[in-house]
Design an enzyme around this catalytic site. Sequence first.
Site, PDB file in Angstrom:
ATOM      1  N   GLU A 122       6.135-133.522 -50.110  1.00 43.93           N
ATOM      2  CA  GLU A 122       7.002-132.349 -50.190  1.00 43.93           C
ATOM      3  C   GLU A 122       6.988-131.635 -48.848  1.00 43.93           C
ATOM      4  O   GLU A 122       5.908-131.439 -48.289  1.00 43.93           O
ATOM      5  CB  GLU A 122       6.535-131.389 -51.287  1.00 43.93           C
ATOM      6  CG  GLU A 122       7.496-130.198 -51.411  1.00 43.93           C
ATOM      7  CD  GLU A 122       7.141-129.223 -52.534  1.00 43.93           C
ATOM      8  OE1 GLU A 122       6.123-129.417 -53.207  1.00 43.93           O
ATOM      9  OE2 GLU A 122       7.907-128.274 -52.700  1.00 43.93           O
ATOM     10  N   GLY A 262      -2.294-125.582 -49.802  1.00 40.01           N
ATOM     11  CA  GLY A 262      -3.409-125.498 -50.739  1.00 40.01           C
ATOM     12  C   GLY A 262      -3.565-126.755 -51.575  1.00 40.01           C
ATOM     13  O   GLY A 262      -4.651-127.308 -51.707  1.00 40.01           O
ATOM     14  N   ALA A 263      -2.454-127.209 -52.138  1.00 37.49           N
ATOM     15  CA  ALA A 263      -2.500-128.373 -53.026  1.00 37.49           C
ATOM     16  C   ALA A 263      -1.081-128.840 -53.291  1.00 37.49           C
ATOM     17  O   ALA A 263      -0.125-128.168 -52.919  1.00 37.49           O
ATOM     18  CB  ALA A 263      -3.171-127.993 -54.349  1.00 37.49           C
ATOM     19  N   GLU A 265       1.510-130.903 -56.261  1.00 38.07           N
ATOM     20  CA  GLU A 265       1.640-131.224 -57.688  1.00 38.07           C
ATOM     21  C   GLU A 265       2.203-132.608 -57.977  1.00 38.07           C
ATOM     22  O   GLU A 265       2.815-132.811 -59.043  1.00 38.07           O
ATOM     23  CB  GLU A 265       2.542-130.172 -58.346  1.00 38.07           C
ATOM     24  CG  GLU A 265       4.034-130.219 -57.941  1.00 38.07           C
ATOM     25  CD  GLU A 265       4.428-129.285 -56.805  1.00 38.07           C
ATOM     26  OE1 GLU A 265       3.544-128.918 -56.009  1.00 38.07           O
ATOM     27  OE2 GLU A 265       5.614-128.942 -56.705  1.00 38.07           O
ATOM     28  N   HIS A 298      -1.990-123.647 -61.229  1.00 35.82           N
ATOM     29  CA  HIS A 298      -0.642-123.655 -60.629  1.00 35.82           C
ATOM     30  C   HIS A 298      -0.100-125.087 -60.531  1.00 35.82           C
ATOM     31  O   HIS A 298       1.014-125.361 -60.978  1.00 35.82           O
ATOM     32  CB  HIS A 298      -0.709-122.994 -59.244  1.00 35.82           C
ATOM     33  CG  HIS A 298       0.587-122.964 -58.516  1.00 35.82           C
ATOM     34  ND1 HIS A 298       1.408-121.858 -58.486  1.00 35.82           N
ATOM     35  CD2 HIS A 298       1.225-123.909 -57.776  1.00 35.82           C
ATOM     36  CE1 HIS A 298       2.482-122.127 -57.776  1.00 35.82           C
ATOM     37  NE2 HIS A 298       2.398-123.369 -57.325  1.00 35.82           N
ATOM     38  N   GLU A 299      -0.893-125.967 -59.964  1.00 35.25           N
ATOM     39  CA  GLU A 299      -0.399-127.347 -59.791  1.00 35.25           C
ATOM     40  C   GLU A 299      -0.190-128.008 -61.150  1.00 35.25           C
ATOM     41  O   GLU A 299       0.775-128.735 -61.348  1.00 35.25           O
ATOM     42  CB  GLU A 299      -1.362-128.177 -58.934  1.00 35.25           C
ATOM     43  CG  GLU A 299      -1.704-127.586 -57.571  1.00 35.25           C
ATOM     44  CD  GLU A 299      -0.514-127.134 -56.747  1.00 35.25           C
ATOM     45  OE1 GLU A 299       0.558-127.752 -56.847  1.00 35.25           O
ATOM     46  OE2 GLU A 299      -0.640-126.137 -56.013  1.00 35.25           O
ATOM     47  N   HIS A 302       3.021-126.955 -62.731  1.00 36.91           N
ATOM     48  CA  HIS A 302       4.209-127.570 -62.122  1.00 36.91           C
ATOM     49  C   HIS A 302       4.670-128.799 -62.910  1.00 36.91           C
ATOM     50  O   HIS A 302       5.818-129.213 -62.777  1.00 36.91           O
ATOM     51  CB  HIS A 302       3.897-128.022 -60.687  1.00 36.91           C
ATOM     52  CG  HIS A 302       4.239-127.011 -59.636  1.00 36.91           C
ATOM     53  ND1 HIS A 302       5.427-126.329 -59.610  1.00 36.91           N
ATOM     54  CD2 HIS A 302       3.561-126.614 -58.520  1.00 36.91           C
ATOM     55  CE1 HIS A 302       5.460-125.537 -58.540  1.00 36.91           C
ATOM     56  NE2 HIS A 302       4.332-125.681 -57.870  1.00 36.91           N
ATOM     57  N   GLU A 321       8.771-122.606 -57.632  1.00 33.70           N
ATOM     58  CA  GLU A 321       7.588-121.908 -57.119  1.00 33.70           C
ATOM     59  C   GLU A 321       7.425-120.500 -57.693  1.00 33.70           C
ATOM     60  O   GLU A 321       6.335-120.109 -58.093  1.00 33.70           O
ATOM     61  CB  GLU A 321       7.606-121.871 -55.581  1.00 33.70           C
ATOM     62  CG  GLU A 321       7.495-123.254 -54.930  1.00 33.70           C
ATOM     63  CD  GLU A 321       6.283-124.069 -55.364  1.00 33.70           C
ATOM     64  OE1 GLU A 321       5.360-123.511 -55.987  1.00 33.70           O
ATOM     65  OE2 GLU A 321       6.253-125.294 -55.081  1.00 33.70           O
TER      66      GLU A 321
HETATM   67  N1  HT7 Z   1       4.621-127.486 -53.926  1.00 34.99           N
HETATM   68  C1  HT7 Z   1       3.569-127.551 -52.977  1.00 34.99           C
HETATM   69  C2  HT7 Z   1       4.060-127.265 -51.630  1.00 34.99           C
HETATM   70  C3  HT7 Z   1       3.321-128.023 -50.579  1.00 34.99           C
HETATM   71  C4  HT7 Z   1       3.727-128.177 -49.280  1.00 34.99           C
HETATM   72  C5  HT7 Z   1       4.798-127.707 -48.621  1.00 34.99           C
HETATM   73  C6  HT7 Z   1       4.915-128.035 -47.264  1.00 34.99           C
HETATM   74  C7  HT7 Z   1       3.987-128.793 -46.635  1.00 34.99           C
HETATM   75  C8  HT7 Z   1       2.875-129.266 -47.306  1.00 34.99           C
HETATM   76  C9  HT7 Z   1       2.775-128.948 -48.631  1.00 34.99           C
HETATM   77  N2  HT7 Z   1       1.819-129.253 -49.495  1.00 34.99           N
HETATM   78  C10 HT7 Z   1       2.171-128.684 -50.689  1.00 34.99           C
HETATM   79  C11 HT7 Z   1       2.422-126.694 -53.313  1.00 34.99           C
HETATM   80  C12 HT7 Z   1       2.647-125.752 -54.405  1.00 34.99           C
HETATM   81  O1  HT7 Z   1       3.360-124.784 -54.287  1.00 34.99           O
HETATM   82  O2  HT7 Z   1       2.159-125.948 -55.476  1.00 34.99           O
HETATM   83 ZN    ZN Z   2       3.761-124.463 -56.309  1.00 34.25          ZN
END
Ligand code: HT7
Ligand code: ZN
Length: 872
Positions: A122, A262-263, A265, A298-299, A302, A321
């Site tokens: 993503e 952070g993480a 999904e 959160h993840e 999703h 989001e």
């Molecule tokens: N949906 C995810 C977004 C994300 C992301 C965006 C840009 C570059 C690296 C990334 N890693 C994760 C995370 C979230 O909102 O849950």
């Molecule tokens: Zn998210």
Amino acid sequence: EQTIYLKDYAPTPYRIVSVDLDFRILEEATRVRAQLTIEPRDDTAPGTPLVLNGDGLKLETIAIDGLPLVLSAYAADADSLTVVEPPNRRFVLDTEVMLQPEANTKLMGLYRSSGTWCTQCEPEGFRRITYYLDRPDVLAPFKVRITAPLAVAPVLLSNGNLIDKGDAGDGLHFALWEDPFPKPAYLFALVAGDLGSITDSFTTQSGRKVDLAIYCTHGKENECHYAMDSLKRSMAWDERRFGREYDLDVFNIVAVSDFNFGAMENKGLNIFNDKLVFAEPNTVTDANYHSIERVIAHEYFHNWTGNRITCRDWFQLCLKEGLTVYRDQEFTSDERSRPVQRIHDVQNLRSSQFPEDGGPLAHPPRPDSFREINNFYTTTVYEKGAEIVRMLATLLGEAGFRKGMDLYFERHDGEATTIEAFLKVFEDATGTDLRQFGIWYLQAGTPQITVSDSYDAASQTYSLTLTQKVEPTPGQPDKQPLLIPVRFGLVGPNGSEMSWSGVSGGTVKDDLILLDQPSVTLRFTGIANKPIPSLFRGFSAPVKVSSSLSQSDLLFLAGHDSDPFNRWDALQTVLTNLIAGAAQGRPRADSDLDGLRQAIVDTLENPELDEAFKANVIAIPGESSIGRHIGKDVDPDAVAKARHDLLVALVKPIEARLEAMYRSLETSAAYSPDAKQAGERSLRTGLLNLLVAGAGRSDLAEAQYNAATNMTDRYAAMALAARHWTGNAQALLGDFRTRFAGDPLVFDKWLTASAQASDDGVIERMRATLAAPDFPKTNPNRLRSLLGSFVMTNPSQFARADGAGFRFITEAVAEIDKVNPQVASRVLTGFRVLPTLEAGRRESGKAALEALKSQHQLSRNVGEILDRILGA
Ligand code: HT7
Ligand code: ZN
């Protein structure tokens, strides 16, 4: 540079029916073979070229239905692959590319982190793995075969369910994964490495058993149990609260050390920054436990809001989001204390989203153009997006909101959809017209609410006027009035809620005012005494309020309001007004402080309030927050001095009482991360903060540091000493560094505390840290801990009058940009404060940015942020 516009959205002329990927992972390189079953849409003209995205790829082979293509039948470069005249029927496009994951420092696509192969797709990382229609509205089921050396990669994971595995000869083995749920490519994931794991299971409400696993570096398994517990609680909560059940047979999480966010999904295979997985009392704080619980939730959430129902295009990012942040906030509120969580979320919104919304980087939650989508993973999309969903829940009530959510899941499951479709389900489910409400998604800027009131004793009428205004933001000079839900109460002289016999002049439903005009005057009749209005209870809308309430009215609310959020907010307003006033040269009366001090003591001594709430009440607004309140021509040194002076004047007379309270919170109980114990620790830290900042009691910080039996207490003590740069700060920092040498996540804490030091030597020390040969310059966590903390939380040193803070950052950004543009552009967003600063600092900040622009070849990520801040 190309700008992408929402208005240009059009579906692709071709659909991808299914995807078969074959990864052959070797130490030297990875070969990716993609067999894409593709067909034209019904309305696609025969002969329409098929254009696939790529990013840094090199095509090795290409065939259609098994026949290699002649050179004239396609055009390939690093960034795209065009099949000039594809068959006018279903066909299989077969391509091969070679990747060098080891050389991938951008951490998008397939890369290596501490030897493990992993992916981040993503928003547009999949095109760095293979040529594809890499956009969220192209959904397909995936089958993924991974072959890799057994010795270095015994664990082979991808999305969905494992359907086959075995020996592949020559020291290699393979795994075959199948994800039956059609998904966009941004949810693809692959992991191959030598990892440890913990396992568990969850039985869904319909009785299906789901196998759960968390993978990590060997030796860290015991630090994954809190994350696993959080996962199981999240799964149960989503069933209870939203009726959402997990849909695959397995749910895997992998912790990696190098991660841009952070993480992530990915369907059935979440990949996490390891700082959001590992937890044990000696090395992580209560705040870390809290974040782990929130991000795991959160993840997981999703899976329904993002994966089963995804976004049509990246302009709709807020659809998944904002909604998922709302869901994780609700989860934490249900698991812990709702009022404390609300205070926490609002503090976060005010300290990061409000400055974004009021500065050069302001944009609507649903933007209508971008140059680099990675720059739009913002607090506006996430946190303001969540506030919009929260307002919707407030307006529709719990039952109406749930009806709308049920319809959303029913109507859009398996689709890539839009904000408009999201709003429509609530209109259809409840019969509410949400056209005006929808403007929240389209308009940038924080509404400023002005309040005035009057009371007429003769007619027992109370009049309340609320006015809304949104300042112009980049590209949006004229603003429309929003529909703003104002949850409220009228507080009588004895502190109880007043009721009214009638109300006219606007829409009031129970305790909710619907502010839908630029200005509304409400007349409440049957009011026996002049009330004090308590407005925006629970922070019912993401607005700024300038109220006409006097300090004594605010202190009254702080002691009597039935709404805990407003009790907290009233005291914060008093503190902010006093410090901001002093920083701007307005003298303060001693009596102002007496009332405030008494209110603080009353709160601390109130047995009915919980410790975590009290901790928030005594948290004195930070320098950045005061600066934002002042808004323009800010001198951060004057703010720091005013804040310090107030703390001294406030604390000195009650130092002994505060110290006694501080000591009474000492405990020998075994550490638990639960909300109650964490609340007690945060109150103790809050008291220590008052004693160090207001009474110079660095002896207490040192004693706490040395006696600490957990990281929460130890880190708090060290960080306070470092921030105030007390005589013992350097010794504590030194001890911390050696005591935890070799633990990179604890090193991050040291970097953060070091970057927050208020003394003039901080920049030189940071330069030395960054220049040390062993500083891991490619790791986002390390860079963000040092540089991100500095720009966001050390306003007087970042915005130093001599410009040294600005130059230090632009020089670092230029270097990091060559390695990882996403990390570089995020650090650069700290410059959004420039318009609020006094002229000298503003100019030196601009000069640093202009030098960055003229002296370096910049990435699209950094280039876009730079131009927006400079107003280009
Ligand atoms: N949906 C995810 C977004 C994300 C992301 C965006 C840009 C570059 C690296 C990334 N890693 C994760 C995370 C979230 O909102 O849950
Ligand atoms: Zn998210």
